[in-house]
Design an enzyme around this catalytic site. Structure first.
Site, PDB file in Angstrom:
ATOM      1  N   SER A 228     -49.459 -54.238  -9.765  1.00 49.58           N
ATOM      2  CA  SER A 228     -49.938 -53.470  -9.825  1.00 49.58           C
ATOM      3  C   SER A 228     -51.676 -53.225  -9.081  1.00 49.58           C
ATOM      4  CB  SER A 228     -49.981 -52.530 -10.611  1.00 49.58           C
ATOM      5  OG  SER A 228     -49.873 -51.332 -11.128  1.00 49.58           O
ATOM      6  N   ASP A 463     -40.287 -47.188  -6.129  1.00 50.19           N
ATOM      7  CA  ASP A 463     -41.404 -48.098  -6.651  1.00 50.19           C
ATOM      8  C   ASP A 463     -42.324 -46.630  -7.095  1.00 50.19           C
ATOM      9  OD1 ASP A 463     -43.843 -48.264  -8.574  1.00 50.19           O
ATOM     10  OD2 ASP A 463     -43.883 -50.716  -7.357  1.00 50.19           O
ATOM     11  N   HIS A 490     -41.838 -50.215 -11.255  1.00 48.00           N
ATOM     12  CA  HIS A 490     -42.953 -50.678 -10.552  1.00 48.00           C
ATOM     13  C   HIS A 490     -43.154 -51.922 -11.483  1.00 48.00           C
ATOM     14  CE1 HIS A 490     -47.072 -50.664  -9.738  1.00 48.00           C
ATOM     15  NE2 HIS A 490     -47.219 -50.790 -11.059  1.00 48.00           N
TER      16      HIS A 490
END
Length: 520
Positions: A228, A463, A490
């Site tokens: 991320s 995602d 995700h």
């Protein structure tokens, strides 16, 4: 978590949790502090090697795996003034069990999330071959979690108070109220942290910290796994130190070249797509709280959550009943929904929560919101929310043009209607960064890293938080390999998918990149 949230702040916060692994890690780890074995570790001085000692947890219910070592590394707050203030970075290390290649350093993103907690989670699922060949190392970035100083702006009471309010009044008076709350939050940050530290918490400096960690670990080159927003740290490191990278995996990419408003709108679309996918799945089952027609799911959803706001005064909350005396606010209902949309593994909890809301009960959605906002069972928050705001506000330029903010609100209501209360008013509040007291240290730009070794960017087709296209774009900028995962979560690396893990393990150990077009 912390100030009054404008739409821009709400969307920016969607990078908080990194996939199903994070959801599991939060249950196991929560808001613990992991420190060295001595009762009080002295803060390190610049130039001192890391003193590794057995880790211990502040939470007696959480067992730290045997062999885990913790320590702190001193770095200058301002690298241009090495004789000035010092920050202490908290580290955790799980030693390799076999013929060691080096260290695998990980970061979960956020920004503002603990790399120590992430390492505790990844350690549980790390393939044996990787554990044999690498020390697994996690670090809390400057300002985050167990690193010192840690960014604290709000008290627990501040956070509870702000979460209890609807935050949906976009009338002229409501916008002024929101912006006043935002300014008060910024004032608390400055009073507690000082402008100098706030000016140096950005990813540009974290990349330099990462190189200091590499050197302290004794590695000639860095082997890195970023999830991320941790991909932003990785790409910043690649730009600053391209010759010092051995291997780099970036999963759930944040594109440094993206326009901030357009990136936020793409994130909003990602969550609306996830909501639509959830609604379609839910509709297959009898008793789905959103009904049997997915096309009407947004309308039904609003019939459940909108009554949590007083229709005559949108600044007044009408919370659903919970066993916790706080009740479930409108804001927490939305946040709890978003939390569940990070992974299909959490969809059943969303169904349970919405089913409760039919009867004006909110226990499950409040629990999901608490997980998202990092509030423990004792009512204590960690500092990830405050840290995330501080980091974001120096990592990208502020949007101070109100016309652009109003247009973003209009577009966001069209793109993500499940998150939108009421009608477009023609007004909207500026985000927190518009009032931030120090300038940004980075601008949107394409990554340039001449001499960088081949990297691997992993991107998931659906995602909800970091859209697939961001991974495609980042892989192109780095001239690296793109590994596609066909799914709705995700991030995915070391979370149980054997296809993905085989590719990244081969890359970490032998440097073999996935073939062009590789997909799992």
């Amino acid at each position: 978590m912390g100030m009054r949230l404008s739409r821009r702040d709400k969307i920016a916060r969607m990078l908080l949790i990194w996939a199903a692994l994070a959801a599991v890690a939060l249950v196991l780890v929560g808001c613990i502090r992991v420190v060295g074995g001595r009762a009080r570790m002295a803060e390190p001085k610049l130039g001192q090697p890391v003193e590794w000692t057995p880790c211990r947890s502040s939470n007696p219910q959480v067992k730290i795996p045997g062999g885990a070592l913790c320590g702190k590394l001193a770095v200058p707050v301002d690298y241009d003034r090495p004789d000035g203030d010092v920050a202490a970075l908290a580290l955790i290390r799980f030693p390799a069990t076999g013929d060691k290649i080096g260290s695998l350093v990980i970061n979960p993103g956020g920004p503002g999330e603990s790399g120590i907690e992430a390492a505790l989670g990844v350690f549980q699922t790390l393939p044996k071959r990787v554990h044999e060949r690498f020390d697994l190392v996690g670090f809390d970035p400057r300002g985050v979690a167990s690193s010192r100083p840690a960014i604290w702006c709000n008290s627990d009471a501040d956070n509870d108070r702000l979460r209890a309010e609807p935050q949906v009044d976009y009338s002229r008076e409501g916008v002024a109220h929101i912006e006043n709350e935002t300014k008060q939050f910024v004032g608390r940050c400055v009073d507690k942290m000082g402008k100098n530290f706030l000016a140096h918490v950005g990813t540009v400096n974290v990349a330099k910290d990462l190189d200091a960690i590499r050197a302290a670990l004794g590695d000639d080159k860095l082997t890195y796994l970023g999830y991320s927003y941790g991909t932003r740290i990785g790409s910043a490191y690649a730009e600053e130190f391209p010759q010092r990278v051995r291997a780099m995996i970036l999963d759930g990419a944040v594109d440094p070249n993206a326009d901030p408003i357009e990136a936020e709108l793409r994130q909003a679309k990602g969550f609306q797509d996830a909501f639509n996918n959830y609604a379609a799945d839910c509709a297959k089952n009898a008793g789905c709280p959103l009904g049997a027609d997915p096309a009407k799911a947004v309308e039904v959803y609003h019939s459940l959550v909108d009554p949590l706001v007083d229709p005559d005064n949108p600044r007044i909350s009408r919370p659903a009943r919970t066993k916790d005396p706080r009740g479930l606010s409108y804001s927490d209902a939305i946040v709890g929904t978003i939390m569940a949309l990070y992974s299909p593994n959490l969809w059943q909890h969303l169904t349970d929560g919405l089913s409760e809301l039919v009867d004006n009960r909110g226990d499950t959605l409040l629990a999901l919101a608490d997980m998202y906002m990092r509030r423990d069972s004792h009512g204590r928050y960690n500092n990830s929310g405050d840290a995330r705001v501080a980091i974001n506000c120096v990592d990208q330029p502020p949007v101070t043009d109100r016309d652009k903010v109003i247009d973003e609100d209009r577009r966001a209501r069209e793109i993500a209607p499940f998150m939108s209360y009421g009608k477009f008013t023609g007004d909207a509040p500026l985000g927190t960064c518009a009032f931030w007291p120090v300038p940004p240290t980075s601008q949107p730009h394409a990554v340039s890293a001449p001499g960088l070794v081949p990297t691997v960017v992993v991107s998931t087709t659906h995602d909800p938080a970091t859209p697939y296209k961001a991974g495609v774009d980042l892989a192109n900028q780095l001239r690296g390999s793109l590994l596609t995962f066909d799914g709705t979560q995700h991030t995915v690396v070391f979370q149980g998918d054997s296809c993905i893990d085989e590719y990244v393990t081969a890359y970490l150990i032998g440097g073999t990149t996935p073939p062009s077009g590789a997909k799992c």
